[in-house]
Write a protein that holds these residues in place. Structure first.
Motif, PDB file in Angstrom:
ATOM      1  N   GLN A 149       4.419  -5.311  -3.476  1.00 54.04           N
ATOM      2  CA  GLN A 149       5.173  -4.561  -4.482  1.00 54.04           C
ATOM      3  C   GLN A 149       5.173  -3.067  -4.202  1.00 54.04           C
ATOM      4  OE1 GLN A 149       6.991  -5.493  -7.219  1.00 54.04           O
ATOM      5  NE2 GLN A 149       7.432  -3.325  -7.567  1.00 54.04           N
ATOM      6  N   PHE A 150       4.007  -2.519  -3.856  1.00 56.28           N
ATOM      7  CA  PHE A 150       3.864  -1.067  -3.785  1.00 56.28           C
ATOM      8  C   PHE A 150       4.472  -0.449  -2.523  1.00 56.28           C
ATOM      9  CE2 PHE A 150      -0.096  -1.389  -6.674  1.00 56.28           C
ATOM     10  CZ  PHE A 150       0.714  -1.330  -7.796  1.00 56.28           C
ATOM     11  N   VAL A 151       4.395  -1.138  -1.389  1.00 55.74           N
ATOM     12  CA  VAL A 151       4.933  -0.565  -0.149  1.00 55.74           C
ATOM     13  C   VAL A 151       6.443  -0.351  -0.236  1.00 55.74           C
ATOM     14  CG1 VAL A 151       5.333  -0.984   2.312  1.00 55.74           C
ATOM     15  CG2 VAL A 151       3.048  -1.337   1.341  1.00 55.74           C
ATOM     16  N   PRO A 152       7.233  -1.352  -0.656  1.00 49.47           N
ATOM     17  CA  PRO A 152       8.673  -1.093  -0.798  1.00 49.47           C
ATOM     18  C   PRO A 152       8.977  -0.036  -1.859  1.00 49.47           C
ATOM     19  CG  PRO A 152       8.231  -3.447  -0.765  1.00 49.47           C
ATOM     20  CD  PRO A 152       6.922  -2.768  -0.912  1.00 49.47           C
ATOM     21  N   GLU A 153       8.127   0.055  -2.865  1.00 47.19           N
ATOM     22  CA  GLU A 153       8.389   0.967  -3.973  1.00 47.19           C
ATOM     23  C   GLU A 153       7.981   2.404  -3.664  1.00 47.19           C
ATOM     24  OE1 GLU A 153       7.359   1.345  -8.785  1.00 47.19           O
ATOM     25  OE2 GLU A 153       6.721  -0.413  -7.639  1.00 47.19           O
ATOM     26  N   TYR A 154       6.857   2.592  -2.971  1.00 46.20           N
ATOM     27  CA  TYR A 154       6.319   3.934  -2.750  1.00 46.20           C
ATOM     28  C   TYR A 154       6.306   4.364  -1.288  1.00 46.20           C
ATOM     29  CZ  TYR A 154       4.637   3.470  -7.555  1.00 46.20           C
ATOM     30  OH  TYR A 154       4.570   3.295  -8.914  1.00 46.20           O
ATOM     31  N   GLY A 155       6.717   3.510  -0.388  1.00 43.28           N
ATOM     32  CA  GLY A 155       6.652   3.835   1.025  1.00 43.28           C
ATOM     33  C   GLY A 155       5.396   3.275   1.655  1.00 43.28           C
ATOM     34  N   LEU A 156       5.337   3.298   2.987  1.00 42.64           N
ATOM     35  CA  LEU A 156       4.250   2.631   3.708  1.00 42.64           C
ATOM     36  C   LEU A 156       2.876   3.210   3.391  1.00 42.64           C
ATOM     37  CD1 LEU A 156       3.396   0.517   5.765  1.00 42.64           C
ATOM     38  CD2 LEU A 156       3.767   2.218   7.567  1.00 42.64           C
ATOM     39  N   LEU A 157       2.659   4.496   3.677  1.00 41.12           N
ATOM     40  CA  LEU A 157       1.327   5.076   3.533  1.00 41.12           C
ATOM     41  C   LEU A 157       0.877   5.122   2.079  1.00 41.12           C
ATOM     42  CD1 LEU A 157       1.430   7.981   6.160  1.00 41.12           C
ATOM     43  CD2 LEU A 157       0.387   5.714   6.360  1.00 41.12           C
ATOM     44  N   ARG A 158       1.753   5.651   1.200  1.00 40.45           N
ATOM     45  CA  ARG A 158       1.380   5.727  -0.201  1.00 40.45           C
ATOM     46  C   ARG A 158       1.240   4.321  -0.785  1.00 40.45           C
ATOM     47  NH1 ARG A 158       4.567   9.528  -4.432  1.00 40.45           N
ATOM     48  NH2 ARG A 158       3.572  11.097  -3.085  1.00 40.45           N
ATOM     49  N   GLY A 159       2.107   3.401  -0.390  1.00 42.26           N
ATOM     50  CA  GLY A 159       2.031   2.030  -0.894  1.00 42.26           C
ATOM     51  C   GLY A 159       0.726   1.357  -0.517  1.00 42.26           C
ATOM     52  N   ILE A 160       0.281   1.567   0.727  1.00 37.55           N
ATOM     53  CA  ILE A 160      -1.000   0.998   1.165  1.00 37.55           C
ATOM     54  C   ILE A 160      -2.151   1.630   0.389  1.00 37.55           C
ATOM     55  CG2 ILE A 160      -2.621   0.838   3.102  1.00 37.55           C
ATOM     56  CD1 ILE A 160      -0.200   0.571   4.947  1.00 37.55           C
ATOM     57  N   GLY A 161      -2.086   2.951   0.231  1.00 40.75           N
ATOM     58  CA  GLY A 161      -3.124   3.652  -0.527  1.00 40.75           C
ATOM     59  C   GLY A 161      -3.205   3.165  -1.965  1.00 40.75           C
ATOM     60  N   TYR A 162      -2.054   3.028  -2.611  1.00 38.88           N
ATOM     61  CA  TYR A 162      -2.020   2.532  -3.981  1.00 38.88           C
ATOM     62  C   TYR A 162      -2.541   1.099  -4.064  1.00 38.88           C
ATOM     63  CZ  TYR A 162       0.655   6.446  -5.971  1.00 38.88           C
ATOM     64  OH  TYR A 162       1.041   7.675  -6.429  1.00 38.88           O
ATOM     65  N   SER A 163      -2.213   0.298  -3.076  1.00 42.45           N
ATOM     66  CA  SER A 163      -2.649  -1.104  -3.068  1.00 42.45           C
ATOM     67  C   SER A 163      -4.171  -1.202  -2.973  1.00 42.45           C
ATOM     68  CB  SER A 163      -2.006  -1.848  -1.893  1.00 42.45           C
ATOM     69  OG  SER A 163      -0.600  -1.821  -1.986  1.00 42.45           O
ATOM     70  N   ILE A 164      -4.757  -0.431  -2.070  1.00 43.38           N
ATOM     71  CA  ILE A 164      -6.220  -0.447  -1.910  1.00 43.38           C
ATOM     72  C   ILE A 164      -6.897   0.069  -3.169  1.00 43.38           C
ATOM     73  CG2 ILE A 164      -8.151   0.547  -0.635  1.00 43.38           C
ATOM     74  CD1 ILE A 164      -6.329   0.602   1.845  1.00 43.38           C
ATOM     75  N   PHE A 165      -6.398   1.191  -3.692  1.00 44.15           N
ATOM     76  CA  PHE A 165      -7.027   1.805  -4.870  1.00 44.15           C
ATOM     77  C   PHE A 165      -7.023   0.844  -6.050  1.00 44.15           C
ATOM     78  CE2 PHE A 165      -7.412   4.243  -8.692  1.00 44.15           C
ATOM     79  CZ  PHE A 165      -8.229   5.308  -8.377  1.00 44.15           C
TER      80      PHE A 165
END
Length: 461
Positions: A149-165
């Motif tokens: 969900q987060f990678v398509p929504e926020y972009g690769l780096l931020r999406g990965i960061g949000y996913s981990i957090f």
């Protein structure tokens, strides 16, 4: 007698490590979050202290909005504090020893044994290693699902960061997010985010000992050592009680939230029938000390908020990342009441008898937690001087003591004195009221307690 006193000393030293260890991490975290490099705009030290305490105590109540307040460095610090708080001081220190390839001494093994209430020190280090591996594995899987969900929504780096957090925050039952001021409200109709978050909360809240008890039985079934129908009957009593009580509380919480809020436009009234069930289930799960929310807590009916207060006070199961007085404690005391009403002398469950000492400890846990809750609620009511709804204050203090993190939009509106009370309740809830009480009581020799006193009865009821 020497062996007994040595065990008591280990227990007392373990309590000191837990109490002082969490306190030191909170203060250190506050200093790091207060630094200019951690903030996009100036922050008061008290707000940094409150946020650090909330993260380490895996609660989720905040006086600021983490998304707009902290820089990338600050968010990383916040993530580390949540992970330390979720795993616990002893597990984190043990993990550090693993990294250094340092040998764990017998005394340190006894401290670990006391922390996890294990039967013996045999295999205790391996148990901690399994807990660490299991934690990081589940958090990693959770991050992968969030990334969809987060990678398509926020972009690769931020999406990965949000996913981990958010995977770490959900698994550690912290409930702190970096999405904005509305928690997961924008994903109220998103099955992926809802189901992933609920599974992470339930898995961590059920307790690590239950994990490995269930996995152990599954392994025996695969090896044909026991038939598949015995997967539950061969579990330890603790595991059975934790699983059954958790399922009952989740089902009751979901059903009552669904019925009470069905027509409420401020919560789930505008949703479809299926979405109402999903939002109700999420609310029932998150009150088990998680702190995420998908609809307004202030918008709920008063009866629903009171239901949530009860669920938050109970919390999750022992041996995990959840807070509260714990599911097994409430189940044990309920069974004791049932046995007394039926004229029985023993507390029985699944063909086993629970010791009187165990029941007494459960009773003390609930009473001390209730005393802390009442004192905290009264103090905030006095400090706020009728400025806020008393039910909302009860909701806030139950959330703090149960290390939940749900709020009826109250935390940032409290005065500093009230926020200090919330910090104290979060700390007590994470360390445990019994641990605090026993620490202040200090060490006593067994000889001092062996006295013969006359027995009398008093009137009760």
């Amino acid at each position: 007698m020497k062996r007994y006193n040595r065990k008591k000393n280990i227990r007392w030293n373990t309590m000191k490590i837990l109490v002082t260890g969490f306190l030191l991490v909170i203060v250190t975290g506050a200093v790091l979050l207060w630094l200019p490099v951690s903030n996009q705009k100036p922050i008061e030290f008290f707000d940094a202290l409150f946020t650090s305490a909330s993260a380490v105590c895996v609660t989720g109540l905040v006086t600021i909005i983490p998304q707009t307040q902290f820089t990338l460095f600050g968010k990383v610090i916040l993530l580390i504090l949540i992970q330390i708080g979720g795993l616990g001081i002893i597990a984190c220190v043990t993990a550090f020893f693993f990294l250094l390839r340092r040998q764990i001494t017998v005394r340190e093994r006894m401290v670990i044994q006391e922390t996890y209430n294990a039967d013996s020190i045999g295999g205790i280090v391996g148990m901690v290693r399994r807990i660490l591996i299991g934690t990081f594995t589940v958090e990693g899987v959770g991050a992968l699902f969030y990334a969809v969900q987060f990678v398509p929504e926020y972009g690769l780096l931020r999406g990965i960061g949000y996913s981990i957090f958010h995977s770490v925050s959900a698994f550690c039952n912290a409930g702190i997010d970096i999405l904005g001021s509305d928690s997961l409200a924008k994903y109220i109709c998103n099955p992926l985010i809802n189901i992933t978050t609920m599974l992470l909360i339930i898995l961590s809240g059920i307790g690590f000992s239950v994990w490995y008890d269930v996995l152990g039985n599954i392994k025996k079934i695969r090896k044909k050592e026991i038939p598949g129908k015995w997967w539950f009957t061969r579990l330890r009593l603790h595991s059975k009680l934790a699983i059954v009580t958790t399922l009952i509380l989740l089902a009751v919480g979901t059903l009552l939230t669904f019925l009470l809020e069905y027509h409420n436009p401020d919560t789930i009234g505008h949703l479809s029938f299926g979405e109402k069930w999903m939002a109700s289930a999420f609310q029932s799960v998150t009150t088990r000390t998680a702190g995420y929310s998908t609809f307004s807590q202030a918008g709920m009916h008063e009866e629903t908020r009171f239901l949530n207060i009860l669920l938050m006070f109970i919390g999750g199961s022992p041996g995990g990342t959840a807070g509260g007085v714990k599911t097994t404690t409430i189940a044990m005391l309920t069974l004791t009441c049932i046995a007394f009403v039926r004229g029985g002398q023993d507390t029985e469950c699944f063909g086993r008898r629970i010791s009187a000492q165990n029941v007494r400890m459960g009773f003390v846990t609930v009473v001390l937690a209730l005393i802390c809750y009442l004192i905290g609620t009264t103090l905030i009511a006095v400090f706020e001087a009728d400025r806020l709804s008393f039910l909302n204050i009860m909701y806030e203090t139950a959330s703090a003591l149960g290390t939940v993190g749900l709020t009826a939009d109250l935390t940032s509106n409290l005065c500093r004195e009230s926020q200090a009370v919330i910090i104290a309740l979060m700390y007590i809830g994470r360390v445990g009221p019994v641990t605090i009480a026993l620490l202040f009581a200090g060490k006593k020799n067994q000889k001092d307690r062996i006295r013969t006193l006359p027995t009398n009865n008093i009137l009760v009821g």
